[in-house]
Design a protein around this motif. Sequence first.
Motif, PDB file in Angstrom:
ATOM      1  N   SER A 320       9.463   4.610  -6.232  1.00 42.13           N
ATOM      2  CA  SER A 320       9.516   3.774  -5.029  1.00 42.13           C
ATOM      3  C   SER A 320       8.590   4.376  -3.977  1.00 42.13           C
ATOM      4  CB  SER A 320      10.949   3.697  -4.477  1.00 42.13           C
ATOM      5  OG  SER A 320      11.815   3.095  -5.409  1.00 42.13           O
ATOM      6  N   MET A 321       7.918   3.499  -3.219  1.00 46.25           N
ATOM      7  CA  MET A 321       6.989   3.972  -2.193  1.00 46.25           C
ATOM      8  C   MET A 321       7.357   3.393  -0.831  1.00 46.25           C
ATOM      9  SD  MET A 321       3.224   3.959  -3.982  1.00 46.25           S
ATOM     10  CE  MET A 321       3.108   2.167  -4.084  1.00 46.25           C
ATOM     11  N   PHE A 322       7.132   4.201   0.207  1.00 53.72           N
ATOM     12  CA  PHE A 322       7.412   3.782   1.573  1.00 53.72           C
ATOM     13  C   PHE A 322       6.296   4.288   2.486  1.00 53.72           C
ATOM     14  CE2 PHE A 322      11.345   4.258  -0.733  1.00 53.72           C
ATOM     15  CZ  PHE A 322      12.065   3.124  -0.402  1.00 53.72           C
ATOM     16  N   TYR A 323       6.137   3.599   3.613  1.00 59.01           N
ATOM     17  CA  TYR A 323       5.111   3.988   4.580  1.00 59.01           C
ATOM     18  C   TYR A 323       5.730   4.039   5.966  1.00 59.01           C
ATOM     19  CZ  TYR A 323       0.492   4.043   6.878  1.00 59.01           C
ATOM     20  OH  TYR A 323      -0.618   4.376   7.617  1.00 59.01           O
ATOM     21  N   ARG A 324       5.597   5.181   6.602  1.00 59.97           N
ATOM     22  CA  ARG A 324       6.102   5.359   7.969  1.00 59.97           C
ATOM     23  C   ARG A 324       4.902   5.472   8.901  1.00 59.97           C
ATOM     24  NH1 ARG A 324       7.788   9.551  11.729  1.00 59.97           N
ATOM     25  NH2 ARG A 324       9.855   9.118  12.633  1.00 59.97           N
ATOM     26  N   ASN A 325       4.612   4.398   9.592  1.00 56.60           N
ATOM     27  CA  ASN A 325       3.501   4.404  10.536  1.00 56.60           C
ATOM     28  C   ASN A 325       3.947   4.088  11.954  1.00 56.60           C
ATOM     29  OD1 ASN A 325       4.095   1.722  10.208  1.00 56.60           O
ATOM     30  ND2 ASN A 325       1.993   1.036   9.931  1.00 56.60           N
ATOM     31  N   ASP A 326       5.269   4.128  12.160  1.00 56.33           N
ATOM     32  CA  ASP A 326       5.843   3.873  13.479  1.00 56.33           C
ATOM     33  C   ASP A 326       7.162   4.643  13.555  1.00 56.33           C
ATOM     34  OD1 ASP A 326       7.029   2.929  15.778  1.00 56.33           O
ATOM     35  OD2 ASP A 326       6.486   0.836  15.429  1.00 56.33           O
ATOM     36  N   SER A 327       7.224   5.601  14.453  1.00 55.05           N
ATOM     37  CA  SER A 327       8.409   6.469  14.526  1.00 55.05           C
ATOM     38  C   SER A 327       9.632   5.750  15.084  1.00 55.05           C
ATOM     39  CB  SER A 327       8.099   7.700  15.390  1.00 55.05           C
ATOM     40  OG  SER A 327       7.755   7.311  16.707  1.00 55.05           O
ATOM     41  N   THR A 328       9.448   4.547  15.626  1.00 52.72           N
ATOM     42  CA  THR A 328      10.584   3.840  16.226  1.00 52.72           C
ATOM     43  C   THR A 328      11.347   3.000  15.222  1.00 52.72           C
ATOM     44  OG1 THR A 328       9.227   1.913  16.846  1.00 52.72           O
ATOM     45  CG2 THR A 328       9.355   3.732  18.434  1.00 52.72           C
ATOM     46  N   GLU A 330      12.357   2.363  10.767  1.00 52.31           N
ATOM     47  CA  GLU A 330      12.455   2.976   9.453  1.00 52.31           C
ATOM     48  C   GLU A 330      11.177   2.706   8.645  1.00 52.31           C
ATOM     49  OE1 GLU A 330      15.060   4.857   7.779  1.00 52.31           O
ATOM     50  OE2 GLU A 330      15.369   5.157   9.919  1.00 52.31           O
ATOM     51  N   PRO A 331      10.833   3.574   7.710  1.00 53.42           N
ATOM     52  CA  PRO A 331       9.662   3.315   6.857  1.00 53.42           C
ATOM     53  C   PRO A 331       9.831   1.995   6.113  1.00 53.42           C
ATOM     54  CG  PRO A 331      10.503   5.536   6.531  1.00 53.42           C
ATOM     55  CD  PRO A 331      11.514   4.822   7.355  1.00 53.42           C
ATOM     56  N   TYR A 332       8.749   1.280   5.934  1.00 48.44           N
ATOM     57  CA  TYR A 332       8.867   0.028   5.191  1.00 48.44           C
ATOM     58  C   TYR A 332       8.377   0.228   3.764  1.00 48.44           C
ATOM     59  CZ  TYR A 332       3.846  -0.748   6.163  1.00 48.44           C
ATOM     60  OH  TYR A 332       2.484  -0.639   6.245  1.00 48.44           O
ATOM     61  N   PRO A 333       8.987  -0.483   2.818  1.00 44.10           N
ATOM     62  CA  PRO A 333       8.629  -0.292   1.401  1.00 44.10           C
ATOM     63  C   PRO A 333       7.237  -0.822   1.094  1.00 44.10           C
ATOM     64  CG  PRO A 333      10.223  -2.073   1.632  1.00 44.10           C
ATOM     65  CD  PRO A 333      10.092  -1.448   2.980  1.00 44.10           C
ATOM     66  N   LEU A 334       6.559  -0.159   0.178  1.00 44.11           N
ATOM     67  CA  LEU A 334       5.260  -0.586  -0.326  1.00 44.11           C
ATOM     68  C   LEU A 334       5.425  -0.956  -1.798  1.00 44.11           C
ATOM     69  CD1 LEU A 334       2.859   2.121   1.178  1.00 44.11           C
ATOM     70  CD2 LEU A 334       3.036  -0.271   1.882  1.00 44.11           C
ATOM     71  N   GLN A 335       4.934  -2.105  -2.166  1.00 45.44           N
ATOM     72  CA  GLN A 335       5.062  -2.572  -3.546  1.00 45.44           C
ATOM     73  C   GLN A 335       3.732  -2.472  -4.265  1.00 45.44           C
ATOM     74  OE1 GLN A 335       7.001  -6.340  -3.921  1.00 45.44           O
ATOM     75  NE2 GLN A 335       6.860  -6.394  -6.152  1.00 45.44           N
ATOM     76  N   LEU A 336       3.708  -1.714  -5.344  1.00 40.18           N
ATOM     77  CA  LEU A 336       2.513  -1.610  -6.165  1.00 40.18           C
ATOM     78  C   LEU A 336       2.233  -2.970  -6.798  1.00 40.18           C
ATOM     79  CD1 LEU A 336       0.417   0.427  -7.415  1.00 40.18           C
ATOM     80  CD2 LEU A 336       1.957   0.550  -9.388  1.00 40.18           C
ATOM     81  N   PRO A 337       1.043  -3.560  -6.576  1.00 40.60           N
ATOM     82  CA  PRO A 337       0.748  -4.867  -7.166  1.00 40.60           C
ATOM     83  C   PRO A 337       0.957  -4.859  -8.682  1.00 40.60           C
ATOM     84  CG  PRO A 337      -0.933  -4.294  -5.563  1.00 40.60           C
ATOM     85  CD  PRO A 337      -0.066  -3.071  -5.726  1.00 40.60           C
ATOM     86  N   GLY A 338       1.672  -5.863  -9.147  1.00 42.62           N
ATOM     87  CA  GLY A 338       1.938  -5.964 -10.581  1.00 42.62           C
ATOM     88  C   GLY A 338       3.208  -5.278 -11.011  1.00 42.62           C
ATOM     89  N   CYS A 339       3.993  -4.761 -10.036  1.00 47.08           N
ATOM     90  CA  CYS A 339       5.223  -4.061 -10.394  1.00 47.08           C
ATOM     91  C   CYS A 339       6.310  -4.383  -9.375  1.00 47.08           C
ATOM     92  CB  CYS A 339       4.981  -2.550 -10.450  1.00 47.08           C
ATOM     93  SG  CYS A 339       6.138  -1.682 -11.555  1.00 47.08           S
ATOM     94  N   ALA A 340       7.547  -4.020  -9.708  1.00 43.35           N
ATOM     95  CA  ALA A 340       8.673  -4.230  -8.803  1.00 43.35           C
ATOM     96  C   ALA A 340       8.665  -3.161  -7.716  1.00 43.35           C
ATOM     97  CB  ALA A 340       9.981  -4.175  -9.591  1.00 43.35           C
ATOM     98  N   LEU A 341       9.461  -3.381  -6.663  1.00 40.83           N
ATOM     99  CA  LEU A 341       9.577  -2.368  -5.614  1.00 40.83           C
ATOM    100  C   LEU A 341      10.043  -1.051  -6.215  1.00 40.83           C
ATOM    101  CD1 LEU A 341      11.101  -4.277  -2.555  1.00 40.83           C
ATOM    102  CD2 LEU A 341       8.942  -3.023  -2.619  1.00 40.83           C
ATOM    103  N   ASP A 342      11.049  -1.121  -7.075  1.00 41.99           N
ATOM    104  CA  ASP A 342      11.466   0.049  -7.851  1.00 41.99           C
ATOM    105  C   ASP A 342      10.722  -0.040  -9.187  1.00 41.99           C
ATOM    106  OD1 ASP A 342      13.214   0.697  -5.786  1.00 41.99           O
ATOM    107  OD2 ASP A 342      14.837  -0.469  -6.665  1.00 41.99           O
ATOM    108  N   CYS A 343       9.555   0.563  -9.215  1.00 47.66           N
ATOM    109  CA  CYS A 343       8.637   0.381 -10.341  1.00 47.66           C
ATOM    110  C   CYS A 343       8.953   1.355 -11.481  1.00 47.66           C
ATOM    111  CB  CYS A 343       7.209   0.604  -9.847  1.00 47.66           C
ATOM    112  SG  CYS A 343       5.936   0.273 -11.079  1.00 47.66           S
ATOM    113  N   PRO A 344       9.229   0.863 -12.681  1.00 49.86           N
ATOM    114  CA  PRO A 344       9.437   1.782 -13.812  1.00 49.86           C
ATOM    115  C   PRO A 344       8.246   2.726 -13.947  1.00 49.86           C
ATOM    116  CG  PRO A 344      10.026  -0.459 -14.436  1.00 49.86           C
ATOM    117  CD  PRO A 344       9.382  -0.552 -13.093  1.00 49.86           C
ATOM    118  N   LEU A 345       8.525   3.978 -14.210  1.00 47.23           N
ATOM    119  CA  LEU A 345       7.463   4.980 -14.237  1.00 47.23           C
ATOM    120  C   LEU A 345       6.367   4.634 -15.223  1.00 47.23           C
ATOM    121  CD1 LEU A 345       6.267   7.684 -13.352  1.00 47.23           C
ATOM    122  CD2 LEU A 345       7.707   8.806 -15.086  1.00 47.23           C
ATOM    123  N   GLU A 346       6.754   4.142 -16.407  1.00 41.76           N
ATOM    124  CA  GLU A 346       5.729   3.827 -17.404  1.00 41.76           C
ATOM    125  C   GLU A 346       4.792   2.722 -16.905  1.00 41.76           C
ATOM    126  OE1 GLU A 346       9.638   1.850 -18.857  1.00 41.76           O
ATOM    127  OE2 GLU A 346       8.986   3.713 -17.881  1.00 41.76           O
TER     128      GLU A 346
END
Length: 421
Positions: A320-328, A330-346
């Motif tokens: 799972s990936m997240f990006y924190r670019n605003d301290s006010t 919570e970090p927002y999730p980043l979705q790898l194109p072609g995969c789910a938010l919780d992306c299987p490692l393989e």
Amino acid sequence: MVSSVVLFVFTLSSVCGLAVAERKLAYVTVLFRHGDRSPIKAYPTDPYRESDWPQGFGQLSQEGMRQHLDLGKFLRSRYEGFLNESYNRHEILVRSTDYDRTLMSAEANLAGLYPPSGQQVFTPDLKWQPIPVHTVPSNEERLLSYPLKDCPRYKQLINETEHTEEFANVTAAYKDLIELVRNKTGLNKTDVESVWSVYDTLFCESRHNKTAPEWVTPDVMAKLRILKDFGFQVIFGLYKQQEKSRLQGGILLGEIVKNLSKMAAPDSKQQLKLMMLSAHDTTVAALQASLNVFSGIQPPYASCHIIELYREDNGSASVSMFYRNDSTVEPYPLQLPGCALDCPLEDFVRITKLSISDDRDKECQLPSEGRDKEVIISLAMAGILLIILIVLLLAVICWQKEPTGQQGYRHVVNQETGDES
């Protein structure tokens, strides 16, 4: 009927709770940009010189220190129960580029992440403890500093990018602004990319309450910000982004993927839980471009890209990936194109492989250079074969001239006197 519904809801919540419990955090990589700093340099007509900044150019400010102290506290809160409360050298590895501002950002961050307690307090009036931050000399850095300038093919890609229609359109649209910057700053050369440094200087000065020159209006700053962000797209995207990634940010991505695979192994005995990387806006942008999640906007001070590895009880793993670019917020999730938010490692490994080079040095060669080398090698081999054939031909000719019958007159050496007879 009501009892049946209650039983169903209870069963469903139990199953969902069990599913959540099965997914366990195993390893985290955080990459962040340094905090607020002074300008890297001044332009020729800049009213402020290096002596006007407390520690000179390119140095972390006190605001930058506070930003990373806060980020460290955020990481402490986010990974409470995962990381040991007190510093454990086996659990965390910190790597930084060899710049004062990134080294100091890492140290400020660690002060928030691991405030000393118990036996780790070495002096009662200091809520801080030293934690190692590793680095390599700038001229040897190939993991965290981008864009790398050792790649002819990448330079060619940038040149091709500057000849695209989109680049030409942006240059034309902001021609007057670029000319204004040239006239007002005293710079000999200004273009879409070079105005980036002018914007950076003006931005730093404005954040530190320094009066801007009269020509620097809000409209000028807004347009410079657009060109600055466009400069990031030129470097890492806009044209043949994936190939650029293979030559730049894919190096870091490859190292991260390798570590994720290692940590996900069922028999892994690794104690490491957190890899902390302290670097620059271009580093964050390079990694995000290689993941195809870059927004095209310059990563702000203390922005943080988070990559979390989870293991399931059945032996599988996900990312799972997240990006924190605003301290006010919570970090927002980043979705790898072609995969789910919780992306299987393989799947994560398979998708990212396209942005990771197996032989970057080879891919960095210019295509024409590659063909020239092939021609040289072919000519050399042909020359060797030709020499061998000539030698063989001469040998055959000599053999055919050798008499097979009566030998003619020869000098005979008298073995006793050594005279010829």
